[in-house]
Design a protein around this motif. Structure first.
Motif, short mmCIF file in Angstrom:
data_model
loop_
_atom_site.label_atom_id
_atom_site.label_comp_id
_atom_site.label_asym_id
_atom_site.label_seq_id
_atom_site.Cartn_x
_atom_site.Cartn_y
_atom_site.Cartn_z
N PRO A 1 2.80 -5.59 -2.77
CA PRO A 1 2.58 -4.05 -2.79
C PRO A 1 3.18 -3.82 -4.29
O PRO A 1 5.02 -4.23 -4.37
CB PRO A 1 3.27 -3.75 -1.87
N VAL B 1 -0.46 -0.89 -4.27
CA VAL B 1 0.49 -1.08 -3.41
C VAL B 1 -1.00 -1.70 -2.84
O VAL B 1 -0.40 -3.11 -1.56
CB VAL B 1 0.73 0.38 -2.68
N ARG B 2 -2.07 -1.67 -3.21
CA ARG B 2 -3.44 -2.36 -2.08
C ARG B 2 -3.27 -3.53 -2.97
O ARG B 2 -3.43 -4.69 -1.71
CB ARG B 2 -3.98 -1.29 -2.31
N HIS C 1 -2.28 -6.54 -4.71
CA HIS C 1 -0.86 -7.12 -5.14
C HIS C 1 -1.01 -8.40 -6.05
O HIS C 1 0.16 -8.80 -6.50
CB HIS C 1 -0.51 -8.33 -3.25
N HIS D 1 3.26 -8.16 1.99
CA HIS D 1 2.65 -6.99 2.32
C HIS D 1 2.94 -6.06 2.91
O HIS D 1 2.38 -4.83 2.87
CB HIS D 1 0.57 -7.93 2.65
N ASN D 2 3.29 -5.69 4.01
CA ASN D 2 3.89 -4.54 4.89
C ASN D 2 4.50 -4.69 5.81
O ASN D 2 6.01 -5.77 6.57
CB ASN D 2 2.51 -4.15 6.51
N VAL E 1 6.76 2.18 -3.54
CA VAL E 1 6.10 1.79 -2.58
C VAL E 1 6.62 0.77 -1.46
O VAL E 1 5.47 0.07 -0.85
CB VAL E 1 6.30 0.27 -3.55
N GLU F 1 4.98 2.95 1.30
CA GLU F 1 3.88 3.28 1.28
C GLU F 1 3.30 1.56 1.58
O GLU F 1 2.22 1.79 2.10
CB GLU F 1 3.76 3.79 -0.38
N SER F 2 4.07 0.55 2.05
CA SER F 2 4.09 -0.19 2.48
C SER F 2 4.12 -0.91 4.06
O SER F 2 3.39 -1.59 4.09
CB SER F 2 4.61 -1.43 2.12
#
Length: 878
Positions: A12, A17-18, A20, A566-567, A598, A601-602
């Motif tokens: 991200p 953010v989506r 990568h 990623h999250n 960012v 948002e993750s």
């Protein structure tokens, strides 16, 4: 045009953010800034001639041909380069569709951003797109085919193979994160203690003994034969004499293959004479001292796949071949087969193009043929000795036709060898009847069997055979993830991260965390230095002992290559203040806030973003978040807090001397601030602010209030737990505090605390070379308001400025506030600290703002030790 920089995003990031995997190329158009596409005669025509398929690019117009319309209307070369980069990768079999080009704020300089599939291919494409654009401008020739082929070769060299790739794709579809551990096929699925590994199609659950057995073909054959599994007659030989004895016993036709071979390497089939037998022996000996000689079994080549000891798929494999038409040469027939749109380079399509190699020429020579020979109509000619898809073979799915007896036999074979991912090669006329009845035999059992023939057969149904692999690695109810709390903001990140990690550890977890000081695994320092980027985050997530991660995420790492995950489950944003502006094209505080955003948002939809309600830049981050939001504030009457809790929201506030959690309108008072060591008796209000989001995160994790209270009480500020964060040393006649503060907001926070301390205040400060002039001047002005005397020292890294320039800017800021302020300058931090301590007057409170905290701490503690031992006298009389 000139490429100024190329960055590779791997997580991200600021741009998306989506998405990568992005390339960010900083490009100076130079004189082309004054020449949009409609000002260059013939540019559109040359572009369309080179890239006719670019008609599919809709661009902002939104319809096919939209990009060409933009070219006709006039667009800048950065935009053109973006689209060429995307199309070039697509032509090389890497379908990429996201791109954007934005001005940096500097005339003629743009950030060209586009997606990639393979990192090296993306970098190559960035450079090639600029070269191509320059030739289109000039109207000169360009060999586009060479770039496309180079990209195909990079793709095949860098990408995960189809087998590993399909397992990773299935994992991603289930929300399971992955990390590629090397340049080949070793991949980690999941994080920390919940990680599993795969290499090709061998999993971390696969037994090494089973792999050893499968790689030893004679041992495999002996085990199967002892279990009454039909196998070909044969023996191992080491010489021509042994070969002759074996042939006398089992008769022609025979097969030769290395004992330790795999993927058909060194194997020769259907040998019918002594000359070919010697060739087969030599071919096998390239891979193994021992050579298996066994009876050649006629029939169709079947591959059966067993995963977790359950039958999942079966296919008929056929070697690369051509069929004669009575008039075309073999070379022409091969060329015609390769025109099949399903055939491509490497693994890019269902089938691989047939390449002519030594195996092909040998097989033709064996049949008294050559590439120039014309095959009779209807005659099939094999071109490879094995049926591997990577050499042009084909596969037909027959999963639904396999006889139950054969399914039982294959599942039993997997158990006998012990392979949980097992490929079984069976030569038989068919699998619709038991192999034991139709004269078929088991030829080999394979560890790391290829999946391509099953996931994308030339004929028949494709099978999702990655699904049972993931089911095996992560049975229902198991987790691939570990909890991740990410901390970002301008000031307070490291203290919050350390406090959060301490609280999590207190709850019994094995914590890995990253800070500006280093990477820690279970409180053990693993890496020293500023470790707030994606590499450090991955270091923690790859550690198999860690079951909880707390990761500090700074601006630099996000801009350099994105987040290292990623999250996350919880994101904390402490505050946003002016810092690092003018660097990496982040020129305004709005842009800086966008970088930090960012992190929240993750957050996973089930998680929380914890935002500072006292800071307008962090509160604005709630817009568009897919996760839940909680706020914290030093003011219980903050309107954002009041509205949030009135709607049943979660918040943490400082009220009536307490740090308090609000669950809706209910208050849960956790502890008095004066009782929390980190707040220095309630004087350090910015550390109270750091406590609040930590409590919220703990409450979200369902930690008991009494346990969180213990964590707060046992987190003692000092060189051990908070190095460089308000570490106070009490000498006999004065006090010394060391802190990492390096920007105006950080100075203001320290100044608020110092205003509550009655003392002669002396500060050791420095400017940073890569800040704007106004930032360094403001730093000097703030220091003048805080300190009675100032010692200016230099950072270890001047970052593009001279020592004199930095000192002049700081001094200018000081003199703006107080022209008579006493100022002393040193070029080395060590000399400045030594001077300040040895010349400190009684009753002084000396504040040292350091950028190399470990060195400064060592120096201060050594002077303190010398004073304690009576070796030196410190503290001058007034």
């Amino acid at each position: 045009m000139q490429i100024l920089d190329i960055k590779v995003m791997r997580g991200p990031n600021y741009w998306s953010v989506r998405r990568h995997k992005l390339i960010q190329m900083r490009l100076d158009l130079e004189d082309m800034e004054q020449k949009p596409t409609n000002k260059i005669p013939g540019f559109r025509e040359r572009l369309e001639k080179m890239f006719p398929s670019m008609y599919s690019h809709r661009c902002s117009i939104g319809t096919p041909g939209g990009f060409f319309q933009r070219v006709d209307d006039g667009t800048w070369m950065g935009h053109v380069i973006e689209h060429i980069a995307l199309e070039l990768q697509t032509l090389a079999g890497m379908f990429c569709g996201f791109g954007r080009t934005r001005s940096t704020g500097k005339e003629g300089v743009y950030n060209v951003v586009f997606s990639y599939m393979e990192e090296k291919a993306g970098i190559y494409t960035a450079k090639a797109a600029v070269r191509i654009t320059e030739t289109l401008i000039a109207g000169t020739d360009y060999n586009l085919a060479e770039d496309i082929q180079n990209l195909r070769e990079i793709r095949e060299e860098e990408r995960l193979g189809p087998s590993t790739g399909c397992i990773v794709d299935e994992a991603v579809a289930r929300g399971i994160p992955y990390i590629r551990l090397n340049k080949h096929s070793l991949v980690q699925l999941g994080y920390g203690v919940n990680q599993r590994r795969i290499r090709a199609t061998i999993a971390s659950t696969t037994g090494s003994i089973a792999v050893d057995i499968a790689c030893d073909k004679e041992e495999t054959k002996n085990l199967l034969e002892a279990a009454e599994i039909p196998v070909p007659r044969g023996r191992i030989v080491y010489s021509e004499e042994g070969m002759k004895e074996a042939i006398d016993r089992i008769k022609y036709p025979i097969v030769t293959k290395p004992v330790d071979g795999n993927h058909g390497k060194g194997a020769t089939t259907n040998i019918n004479n002594w000359e070919d037998a010697i060739k087969g022996l030599d071919a096998a000996k390239k891979y193994s001292r021992g050579v298996i000689v066994e009876k050649f079994i006629t029939g169709q080549d079947h591959r059966v796949l067993v995963i977790n000891y359950k039958f999942v798929a079966a296919a008929i494999r056929k070697p690369a071949a051509v069929v004669g038409d009575g008039k075309s040469t073999i070379q022409q027939l091969i060329d015609k087969v390769n025109e099949d749109p399903r055939r491509g380079y490497g693994h890019e399509k269902t089938l691989t193009q047939i390449k002519i190699d030594d195996f092909t020429l040998d097989m033709l020579k064996k049949d008294n043929l050559a590439l120039e020979s014309v095959l009779p109509a209807g005659k099939e000619q094999w071109l490879k000795p094995t049926a591997n898809l990577s050499t042009g073979g084909t596969a037909t799915d027959v999963t639904d036709m396999v006889h139950p007896d054969n399914i039982f036999m294959c599942e039993r074979i997997a158990r006998i060898i012990g392979l949980d991912i097992c490929g079984i090669d069976i030569m038989a006329e068919n699998l619709t009847e038991p192999v034991s009845e139709n004269g078929g035999a088991i030829l080999e059992v394979n560890a790391a069997p290829g999946f391509r023939m099953h996931i994308d057969p030339a004929e028949g149904l494709p099978r999702n055979i990655a699904e049972p692999v993931i089911d095996m690695l992560y049975p229902p109810g198991s987790s691939a993830r570990i909890p991740i709390i990410a901390v970002s903001g301008t000031n307070g990140k490291t203290t919050t991260t350390r406090l959060m990690a301490h609280m999590v550890k207190t709850m019994g977890h094995k914590v890995g965390y990253t800070t500006t000081d280093g990477v820690y695994i279970q409180n053990q320092l693993m890496m020293r230095g500023d470790c707030t980027g994606p590499v450090s985050a991955e270091f923690v997530l790859k550690d198999p002992t860690v079951d909880f991660a707390v990761l500090e995420c700074a601006r630099g790492g996000i801009l350099r290559s994105g987040l290292g995950f990623h999250n996350c489950d919880i994101a904390i944003v402490t505050n946003i203040a002016e810092d690092h502006l003018g660097l990496q094209d982040i020129n305004t505080i709005e842009q800086l806030a966008r970088v930090k955003a960012v992190v929240p948002e993750s957050v996973l939809p089930s998680g929380y973003a914890i935002l500072n309600a006292d800071n307008k830049w962090t509160t604005a981050m709630h817009k568009g978040l897919a996760c839940k939001v909680a706020y914290f504030s030093m003011d219980e009457n903050n309107p954002i807090i009041k509205e949030h809790i009135s709607n049943g929201g979660l918040a943490a506030i400082y009220e009536n001397g307490y740090v308090t959690i609000c669950k809706g309108t209910w208050k849960i008072r956790v502890e008095k601030a004066v009782n929390i060591p980190l707040t220095f008796g309630g004087r350090a209000s910015y550390n109270i602010a750091n406590v609040l989001p930590t409590l919220l995160a703990g409450f979200i994790r369902n930690y008991k209030v009494e346990d969180m209270r213990v964590a707060l009480a046992t987190f003692i500020p000092g060189p051990a737990q908070t190095p460089g964060r308000m570490n106070i040393f009490r000498f006999k006649h004065f006090e010394v505090m060391i802190d990492y503060a390096h920007n105006t907001a950080g100075f203001e926070a320290i100044g608020e605390m110092l205003s509550k301390v009655e003392a002669n205040h002396v500060g050791v400060i420095a400017g940073v070379g890569d800040r704007r002039d106004e930032d360094t001047i403001a730093l000097g002005a703030q220091a003048a308001r805080m300190f009675n005397e100032i010692v200016i020292r230099q950072d270890k890294n001047l970052r593009g400025r001279s020592e004199d320039e930095i000192i002049e800017l700081i001094t200018r800021g000081i003199k703006q506030v107080d022209p008579n302020k006493k100022v002393t300058s040193f070029k080395k931090e060590r000399d400045a600290i030594d001077f300040a301590i040895k010349n400190a007057r009684r009753g002084t409170f000396l504040t040292i703002c350091s950028d190399v905290v470990p060195d400064a701490l060592d120096q201060i503690m050594k002077l303190k030790e010398q004073e304690d031992l009576g070796e030196i006298e410190l503290g001058l009389d007034e």
